[in-house]
Enzyme design. Sequence first.
Site: not given
Ligand code: HGA
Length: 605
Positions: A2, A99, A600
């Site tokens: 994210c 995130n 990444k």
């Molecule tokens: N848990 C949240 C954010 C996921 C995340 O940080 N990914 O890098 C979701 O699934 O939307």
Amino acid sequence: MCGIVGAVAQRNITPILLQGLKRLEYRGYDSCGVALHVDGALTRSRSTSRVADLESQVEKAGLSGFTGIAHTRWATHGAPASHNAHPHFSRERIALVHNGIIENHDELRAELSAAGYVFESQTDTEVIAHLVDSMYTGDLFETVQQAVKRLHGAYAIAVFCRDEPHRVVGARQGSPLIVGVGKGENFLASDAMALAGTTDQIIYLEEGDVVDLQLQRYWIVDGSGRPAEREVRTVHAHTGAAELGPYRHYMQKEIFEQPRAIADTLEGVTAVMPELFGDKAYNIFKKIDSVLILACGTSFYAGVTAKYWIEAIAKIPVNVEIASEYRYRESVPNPNALVVTISQSGETADTLAALKHARSQDMLNTLTICNVATSAMVRECKLAYITHAGVEVGVASTKAFTTQLTALFLLALSLAQVRGRLSEEEEAAHLKAMRHLPAAVTAVLALEPQIIAWAEEFSRKENALFLGRGMHYPIALEGALKLKEISYIHAEAYPAGELKHGPLALVTQEMPVVTVAPNDALIEKLKSNMQEVRARGGQLYVFADADSRISSSEGVHVIRLPEHYGMLSPILHVVPLQMLAYHTALARGTDVDKPRNLAKSVTVE
Ligand code: HGA
């Protein structure tokens, strides 16, 4: 993973938000979105495609605004679908991006549902949006400070409210978030690169911080609500990704950049000395009695290779642990150990948590090998060696790995020197060999045409075995990881001596067996292991050294590396394995730079 960008300004911020998302694309994502404060209301656009698609949606809708947030999502809770993409809204009043992972989301969801909130997504993130709305006092900053107290898990969030048009609030715990300070405008982002060209005045928020961004001011409080002074640093973040040039993919480009990356990592190294790792390194190296390496994925394999080097050269016992395991198991803490974390991005959530776990057990001699000088990992360790691989875009790590190995070899030498185990002659010989590495890697890269021929055959297989011995065992592991990551061929690696204890059962004519076969002390043992494979009809694909007596015969295919490289040989031997994975993936038509399901920067647990 994210990426977050947020802004409060007196100009249209849409291009800044979208540009920021583009700069965060390299982290990997499956959907993206942007929300803006427009004419007293919340407006958003979301896409399950690339940021470029979001950009055209935004252009078509003519979206513009002075306050807003944007996000690239790598799904953890809920499928990669438009309704799960961030920003999430609550009652058309609160807009929020996140995130991380909220561990008590089920409990909060039940509570908020009972209070009348209707959920549109399966995400843990929407829970935070409704929580903030349910606690809203008329002051977003105050509300977020209270709301985050109810969250268990990891988060970086950016949030704004319909009723406070010139304000964005951010908070972090366990996931990275920075503030970009501008003139009459302020920003939030996951890293400084996202704001390159907008501002270079950067604040790295600390764990538990909550920040209030307004046009003319920003205000930070720490986890206990006390005002917090945080240093504003000038960060010349490069916009990274650069051009592909003559290459088809970033991974290929990055494989071919390795001679330059290794040379840059060694720049200025004229002698072996602990100070290469920081001012306090001598005293720390002098007093430690062991080394504990913590890392994940490819960096973990760099750590395993380093174990062979450090134990052989410096004679210090080394343990290497997968960070996500170490952080949760009951280990025996040793305050006299040197704790070494390895991470390309310096933001790897599991490795950061493992570091904190080690520190909480009084293991305070910390060192990181990292590619990003401004990362949390570098800030949180006493000592650091910054590799100069440059921005790595391909999800499958290549130049980050070989530069980590380069730095770790220097660490082995420095530890040996401090303990009186490195003579001047040995130091000079090792340094000479290291300086020759870029040329030696360049010679290995010339093997590409031969590897392309092998890759054609591999592309028709569904399984592969990789064998290595000694310090080339982790290289076999890395070769197998590369192949599975980008070609989706099931690949496993074994120390060759283990074959007969199980994996030999898998060997048939259909099984390609890649063998990392440098001309070292174990070569004769390895040849016996190869015979065991041939006797069962397995097809051997051997990476041998120039002067090796292994030659091609029926079922034995041999590519010779230009020279045998002694202790540094793992750095050369991994390069053809990277090329084999790349060309096999290319032949299978996979998305090499963005393999399915992977990201990444692994900033969630
Ligand atoms: N848990 C949240 C954010 C996921 C995340 O940080 N990914 O890098 C979701 O699934 O939307």
